[in-house]
Design a protein around this motif. Structure first.
Motif, mmCIF file in Angstrom:
data_model
loop_
_atom_site.group_PDB
_atom_site.id
_atom_site.type_symbol
_atom_site.label_atom_id
_atom_site.label_comp_id
_atom_site.label_asym_id
_atom_site.label_seq_id
_atom_site.Cartn_x
_atom_site.Cartn_y
_atom_site.Cartn_z
ATOM 1 N N THR A 299 56.814 31.631 47.843
ATOM 2 C CA THR A 299 55.993 30.693 48.098
ATOM 3 C C THR A 299 54.769 30.321 47.202
ATOM 4 O O THR A 299 54.388 31.510 46.714
ATOM 5 C CB THR A 299 55.292 30.679 49.645
ATOM 6 O OG1 THR A 299 54.593 29.712 49.974
ATOM 7 C CG2 THR A 299 54.604 32.017 49.689
ATOM 8 N N THR A 300 54.501 29.319 46.998
ATOM 9 C CA THR A 300 53.064 29.128 46.131
ATOM 10 C C THR A 300 51.919 29.080 47.034
ATOM 11 O O THR A 300 50.680 29.200 46.308
ATOM 12 C CB THR A 300 53.157 27.518 45.501
ATOM 13 O OG1 THR A 300 53.406 26.497 46.619
ATOM 14 C CG2 THR A 300 54.271 27.364 44.515
ATOM 15 N N GLN A 301 52.118 29.148 48.331
ATOM 16 C CA GLN A 301 50.811 29.153 49.163
ATOM 17 C C GLN A 301 50.455 30.756 49.535
ATOM 18 O O GLN A 301 51.177 31.419 50.016
ATOM 19 C CB GLN A 301 51.046 28.842 50.576
ATOM 20 C CG GLN A 301 51.751 27.475 50.398
ATOM 21 C CD GLN A 301 50.879 26.390 50.555
ATOM 22 O OE1 GLN A 301 49.687 26.166 51.138
ATOM 23 N NE2 GLN A 301 51.017 25.161 49.759
ATOM 24 N N ARG A 302 49.309 31.263 48.849
ATOM 25 C CA ARG A 302 48.987 32.621 49.018
ATOM 26 C C ARG A 302 48.942 32.902 50.672
ATOM 27 O O ARG A 302 49.124 34.131 50.998
ATOM 28 C CB ARG A 302 47.685 32.890 48.234
ATOM 29 C CG ARG A 302 47.699 34.422 48.195
ATOM 30 C CD ARG A 302 46.254 34.838 47.234
ATOM 31 N NE ARG A 302 45.100 34.183 48.094
ATOM 32 C CZ ARG A 302 44.371 33.501 47.364
ATOM 33 N NH1 ARG A 302 44.449 33.091 46.350
ATOM 34 N NH2 ARG A 302 43.358 32.846 48.009
ATOM 35 N N ALA A 303 48.205 32.069 51.404
ATOM 36 C CA ALA A 303 48.219 32.303 52.624
ATOM 37 C C ALA A 303 49.477 32.512 53.418
ATOM 38 O O ALA A 303 49.480 33.388 54.552
ATOM 39 C CB ALA A 303 47.471 30.897 53.456
ATOM 40 N N LYS A 304 50.545 32.026 52.876
ATOM 41 C CA LYS A 304 51.957 32.724 53.428
ATOM 42 C C LYS A 304 52.564 33.809 52.841
ATOM 43 O O LYS A 304 53.659 34.148 53.377
ATOM 44 C CB LYS A 304 52.964 31.340 53.179
ATOM 45 C CG LYS A 304 52.480 30.344 54.181
ATOM 46 C CD LYS A 304 53.387 29.067 54.181
ATOM 47 C CE LYS A 304 52.921 27.845 54.622
ATOM 48 N NZ LYS A 304 53.841 26.604 54.107
ATOM 49 N N LEU B 240 46.959 24.426 42.618
ATOM 50 C CA LEU B 240 46.932 24.219 44.341
ATOM 51 C C LEU B 240 45.968 23.749 44.620
ATOM 52 O O LEU B 240 45.772 22.992 45.773
ATOM 53 C CB LEU B 240 47.446 25.719 44.863
ATOM 54 C CG LEU B 240 47.955 25.820 46.436
ATOM 55 C CD1 LEU B 240 49.534 25.215 46.163
ATOM 56 C CD2 LEU B 240 48.120 27.172 46.818
ATOM 57 N N GLN B 241 44.771 24.323 44.302
ATOM 58 C CA GLN B 241 43.309 23.617 45.017
ATOM 59 C C GLN B 241 43.336 22.297 44.783
ATOM 60 O O GLN B 241 42.841 21.589 45.925
ATOM 61 C CB GLN B 241 42.363 24.094 44.006
ATOM 62 C CG GLN B 241 42.175 23.707 42.586
ATOM 63 C CD GLN B 241 41.460 24.541 41.749
ATOM 64 O OE1 GLN B 241 40.664 25.183 41.946
ATOM 65 N NE2 GLN B 241 41.238 24.074 40.261
ATOM 66 N N GLU C 126 46.101 20.208 45.660
ATOM 67 C CA GLU C 126 47.243 19.707 46.485
ATOM 68 C C GLU C 126 46.658 19.885 47.793
ATOM 69 O O GLU C 126 47.129 19.043 48.551
ATOM 70 C CB GLU C 126 48.472 20.502 46.160
ATOM 71 C CG GLU C 126 49.240 20.224 44.788
ATOM 72 C CD GLU C 126 50.306 21.142 44.517
ATOM 73 O OE1 GLU C 126 50.845 21.848 45.198
ATOM 74 O OE2 GLU C 126 50.495 21.179 43.281
ATOM 75 N N CYS C 127 46.252 20.861 48.194
ATOM 76 C CA CYS C 127 46.177 21.161 49.447
ATOM 77 C C CYS C 127 44.761 21.059 49.976
ATOM 78 O O CYS C 127 43.669 20.641 49.463
ATOM 79 C CB CYS C 127 46.589 22.861 49.559
ATOM 80 S SG CYS C 127 45.847 23.845 50.725
ATOM 81 N N ALA D 269 43.148 23.241 52.093
ATOM 82 C CA ALA D 269 42.227 24.526 52.543
ATOM 83 C C ALA D 269 41.236 24.650 52.207
ATOM 84 O O ALA D 269 40.345 23.971 51.267
ATOM 85 C CB ALA D 269 43.227 25.489 51.964
#
Ligand code: HEM
Ligand code: SF4
Lengths: 551, 95
Positions: free
Chosen positions: B24-29, B89-90, B92-93, B95
């Motif tokens: 995944t590209t989402q570190r949170a996941k 990612l900052q 796109e998302c 968060a």
């Protein structure tokens, strides 16, 4: 203007299709990363923090407008709409996908560009003076000799696996704009009192973790002997250079371990043995290459332009840009126009696709179709008629490309640092941005005068910090970013290495430190002294005191 | 705690090994492992050479944020360049 000959086009084409096959085999798993990595590096493809990075050579810093349009196209189609000009007359793309790289290389090959010799332990793309063929101060066009060297060194069987990468720079002016004393080999074309033209040969300079200023091993080498002499240098290095230790493998270590005299003796002995062989290019061949760089047809113009003088008087912003960003051209009625890629608060060396197209169009209309990349991460329109400077300035200003700060405090070199680079200790770009914001006042910048700030995010010194008048090196202290200041370096004809002035500073303090140093200089300078002159006259101590006293 | 990261082979994007064993590209996941359990996970990940390259272990806190000495590096890797908030990612998302 410079172009590849047909032989090269075939070679480059073969390299691209070979790499396409290698990428396919890597993606299918037939090649492991260990097998693939040296192959991708040979094609200029690195892996950085967020993505791959493709380094494309701009030979001798010379670009046509067609090539610049292609660079813009690549930035838009395969990347994120921008590119980054480096200190080695290369452009880097920060986001190419591996699967697209063969197509990018094909696109580049269409305009005679490539990424060969931008990495690996080979003789890297030769760099030169960005004012080559234009500057009023040059003896002759140094790019002819860059090209002679390139043709000799590209894929030279003996020199593809050197102990380490090998960088050569050539200039033909007293004013060193190519940092020749910081290269493995630096060549300065000069004319003797008797009117004979030849090379001063400088060997063993370099930055990185062990910086050295190069030694002159020959004051005068007749031009016709260039290749046999270089071959002798390379042979001595290939035989004697250390391959056991990455950090000791550069020629600078060899030269300095035994002393410059010993190295010189070895080269001269080797040269005596091979100089009669057929390595040197016949004169016709040099003339054939010279024809690639035939100067454009400059118009016969009066030295001064009335139109220009009128605009200069009427527009102070234009007058400032003229003063700071334009330079004397060898042909009357022309000027060299520098394009700053250092807007206040901007990222040094970055340029958007739209800006690239604007520069390409300006070159086509106003600069004999030529653009240059500088080792200080700026661009140049080398051949602009003085009559046209106002129009050029207006067009640049409309694109945010007319910041009048060449050689001034905000014309900062900064490596990508931790914002992009996998080897970084700290960020570099934000420091440059904060400094340029702090010194945004153009009047003040001009008053401060020439001041070269250079920033690297780790000891590899891609940002040339060792040779900054003020150098800034990022160091990691238990996961925090610190910055070490060096003073008194220079990468120009008065080359010197900076001296570390004390403990590391936080990022906020580093910006303040620059301000304190500049203040001290302004209070203590004499006459027309530059920062570096005052520093050399007074020595490090008072500057150190100014820096740490109140901190 | 630990997590596994690497760069996606096809485009170099920063990825993390997730609980479903995909990248995944989402570190949170990112899947979180106890320090003692991570070595075999890395070994297995490094074998997935057609998917990723340069896999290695990072320190994360219990809620998945980067931790330890490389916190700035890993934060920037996960989010994108600090000097280009519009990229990575900052951008796109939410968060
Ligand atoms: C981000 C990817 C980059 C990587 C991985 C990288 C890596 C390195 C390394 C490992 C060295 C030290 C080599 C040695 O001492 O033998 C080095 C030196 C150097 N790099 Fe980079 N670099 C990168 C980007 C850049 C950029 C963007 C520039 C220009 C702004 C640059 C210009 C240079 C220069 C001028 C040197 C020192 C010259 C010398 O070796 O004497 N590099 N680089
Ligand atoms: S100096 Fe260090 S941080 Fe900067 S680009 Fe070079 S390797 Fe990366």
């Amino acid at each position: 203007m410079y172009r590849y000959d047909e032989f090269d086009a075939t070679l480059v084409g073969e390299r691209v299709s070979q790499f396409r096959g290698q990428v396919e085999r890597r993606l299918s798993g037939a090649l492991s990363e260990d097998q693939f990595k040296p192959l991708r590096l040979m094609n200029g493809l690195y892996l950085q923090l967020h993505a791959y990075m493709l380094r494309v050579a701009v030979p001798y810093g010379t670009l046509s407008s067609r090539q610049m349009h292609k660079l813009a196209h690549i930035a838009r189609k395969y990347d994120k709409g921008y590119g980054h000009f480096t200190t080695r007359q290369n452009i880097q793309y920060n986001w190419p996908a591996l699967v697209d790289v063969p197509d990018i290389l094909d696109d580049l090959a269409e305009v005679e560009m490539h990424a060969i010799q931008t990495s690996g332990n080979c003789i890297r793309n030769v760099t030169s003076d960005q004012y080559a063929g234009a500057g009023a101060d040059e003896v002759e066009d140094p790019r002819i000799w860059c090209e002679v060297i390139r043709q000799w060194s590209t894929f030279h069987p003996e020199f593809t696996y050197l102990p380490r990468k090998f960088k050569i720079a050539v200039t033909a002016s007293q004013n060193d704009r190519a940092a020749i004393r910081l290269h493995d080999i630096g060549l300065r074309i000069h004319k003797t009192d008797a009117g004979e033209v030849g090379f001063e040969v400088i060997v063993g300079g370099g930055l990185g973790r062990t910086p050295y200023i190069g030694h002159t091993i020959r004051e005068f080498l007749p031009k016709k002997h260039l290749l046999s002499y270089l071959e002798a240098v390379l042979r001595v290095y290939n035989l004697e250079g250390r391959r056991d230790n990455l950090y000791k493998a550069r020629i600078k270590i060899l030269v300095n371990a035994g002393g410059a005299q010993k190295f010189t003796d070895m080269v001269e002995a080797e040269w005596a043995a091979i100089r009669k062989s057929e390595i040197d290019l016949p004169a016709e061949e040099v003339e054939r290459i010279r024809a690639y760089f035939a100067p454009p047809d400059f118009e016969v113009l009066p030295a001064e332009s009335a139109a220009l003088e009128q605009k200069r008087k009427g527009d102070t912003a234009f007058a400032r840009w003229l003063r700071v960003n334009t330079v004397a051209h060898k042909s009357p009625g022309y000027a060299i126009a520098n394009i700053s890629l250092k807007p206040v608060g901007g990222i040094p060396g970055d340029i958007s696709d739209v800006q690239m197209e604007a520069v390409a169009d300006l070159a086509a209309h106003y600069s004999q179709d030529e653009i240059r990349a500088t080792h200080e991460q700026n661009l140049v329109l080398p051949h602009v008629r003085k009559d046209d400077l106002y129009a050029v300035w207006q067009a640049l200003a409309a694109q945010g490309l007319a910041t009048p700060n060449i050689r001034l405090v905000s014309d900062i070199i900064a490596c990508p640092g931790l914002d992009y680079c996998a080897l970084a200790n700290t960020r570099s770009i934000p420091i440059a941005q904060r400094i340029s914001e702090r010194f945004a006042d153009l009047e003040q910048q001009e008053d401060i005068g020439e001041l070269k700030i250079k920033i690297s995010g780790c000891i590899n010194a891609c940002g040339h910090h060792h040779v900054g008048h003020i150098g800034i090196l990022g160091v990691d202290k238990k996961g925090e970013e610190f910055y070490q200041i060096t003073l008194g370096g220079s990468g120009a004809e008065d080359a010197s290495l900076g001296e570390i002035v004390g403990r590391g500073l936080s990022s906020g303090d580093a910006v303040g430190a620059v301000e304190k140093l500049v203040d001290y200089y302004r209070e203590n300078r004499q006459d027309n002294e530059r920062f570096i002159d005052t520093y050399r006259r007074l020595g490090a101590d008072p500057f150190k005191e100014a820096l740490y006293a109140a901190a | 705690m630990k997590a596994i990261t690497g760069n996606r082979l096809s485009d170099g994007a920063v990825v993390y090994l997730a609980d479903d064993d995909l990248w995944t590209t989402q570190r949170a996941k990112a899947a979180r492992f106890d320090d003692d359990d991570i070595a075999p996970v890395l070994e297995a990940a490094q074998l997935r050479v057609r998917e990723i390259t340069d896999a290695y272990i990072i320190n994360v806190s219990a809620d998945g944020a980067p931790a330890g000495r490389t916190v700035i590096r890993e934060t920037i890797r996960g989010a994108g360049p600090t000097v280009r908030g519009d990229l990575g990612l900052q951008a796109e998302c939410c968060a």
